[in-house]
Motif scaffolding. Structure first.
Motif, PDB file in Angstrom:
ATOM      1  N   LYS A  38      10.296  45.365  58.462  1.00  8.64           N
ATOM      2  CA  LYS A  38       9.768  44.011  58.522  1.00  8.64           C
ATOM      3  C   LYS A  38      10.625  43.405  59.483  1.00  8.64           C
ATOM      4  O   LYS A  38      11.568  42.731  58.980  1.00  8.64           O
ATOM      5  N   SER A  73       9.813  40.228  60.379  1.00 12.89           N
ATOM      6  CA  SER A  73       9.825  38.765  59.968  1.00 12.89           C
ATOM      7  C   SER A  73      10.889  38.899  59.036  1.00 12.89           C
ATOM      8  O   SER A  73      11.641  37.458  58.713  1.00 12.89           O
ATOM      9  N   GLU A  74      11.098  39.607  58.095  1.00 12.50           N
ATOM     10  CA  GLU A  74      12.102  39.466  57.290  1.00 12.50           C
ATOM     11  C   GLU A  74      13.734  40.056  57.589  1.00 12.50           C
ATOM     12  O   GLU A  74      14.614  40.220  56.905  1.00 12.50           O
TER      13      GLU A  74
END
Lengths: 116, 113
Positions: free
Chosen positions: B68, B70-71
């Motif tokens: 991920k 974005s994380e």
């Protein structure tokens, strides 16, 4: 296919004595790594070879540690003289980059050093 | 600085329960990410790896991980823990085009019968 072979598996020495570890990587793998692993910690790079050339030895304590990879195959890691704090597992790994990105690391079983 | 962080040095789960081991990376560019497992007195062996393409990666022994961006995470999961999963797990990343691997400090997984 044989994996990465390391010897000895275990070594107990007195402080100030020399010690050497040997590693035979997987056939054809051009990159060879020596890592130090302390108890409960992740591997920390000591030195990385690309064929015969040491391309990253910035973390190798050169006052007492030395390594060589003759003919770009087997490698030895030496400590002279050993100190109490050198007690750890010394891991050898090899890889072969194919295509995009780094090749995965294949590890040997490690050499456990105890310095008394 | 380029690094890999594993949250939780020890995780305990009941047999049959979900396994979730956390890994976050710090890098300005998408890295290559790996999960390795280490059984006592053995070397590390690859569970799975993310290079490019599909962000959900399946590995051996029923493990999978999802990249991920974005994380900045690459958490490892397994739907149902087995006693044989008890081991030390390491997340590792290669943050550039070279071959320098950065390892996390490891997470020890205990499976309770």
């Amino acid at each position: 296919e044989a994996g990465v072979v390391q010897s000895p598996r275990y070594k107990i020495i007195e402080k100030k004595q020399p010690v050497a570890f040997w590693c035979n990587p997987i056939s054809g793998h051009n990159t060879l790594y020596w890592y130090l692993q302390n108890l409960g910690q992740g591997p920390e790079l000591l030195i990385r070879y690309e064929n015969e050339e040491a391309v990253d030895d910035s973390q190798l304590p050169k006052d007492r540690f030395s390594a060589e990879r003759l003919k770009g195959v087997d490698s030895t890691l030496k400590i002279q003289p050993a100190e109490l704090g050198d007690s750890a597992v010394y891991l050898c790994a090899s890889s072969l980059a194919v295509g995009q990105g780094p090749g995965e690391l294949f590890f040997g079983e490690g050499s456990r050093l105890t310095v008394l | 600085a380029q690094s890999v962080t594993q949250l939780g040095s020890h995780v305990s789960v009941s047999e049959g329960a979900l396994v979730l081991l956390r890994c976050n990376y710090s890098s300005s560019v998408p890295p290559y990410l790996f999960w390795y497992v280490q059984y006592p007195n053995q070397g590390l062996q690859l569970l799975l790896k993310y290079t490019t393409g599909a962000t959900l990666v399946k590995g051996i022994n029923g493990f999978e991980a999802e990249f991920k961006k974005s994380e900045t995470s690459f958490h490892l999961t397994k739907p149902s823990a087995h006693m044989s999963d008890a081991a030390e797990y390491f997340c590792a990343g290669v943050m550039n085009t070279g071959n320098q691997f950065y390892f996390g400090t490891g997470t020890s997984l205990t499976v309770i019968p």
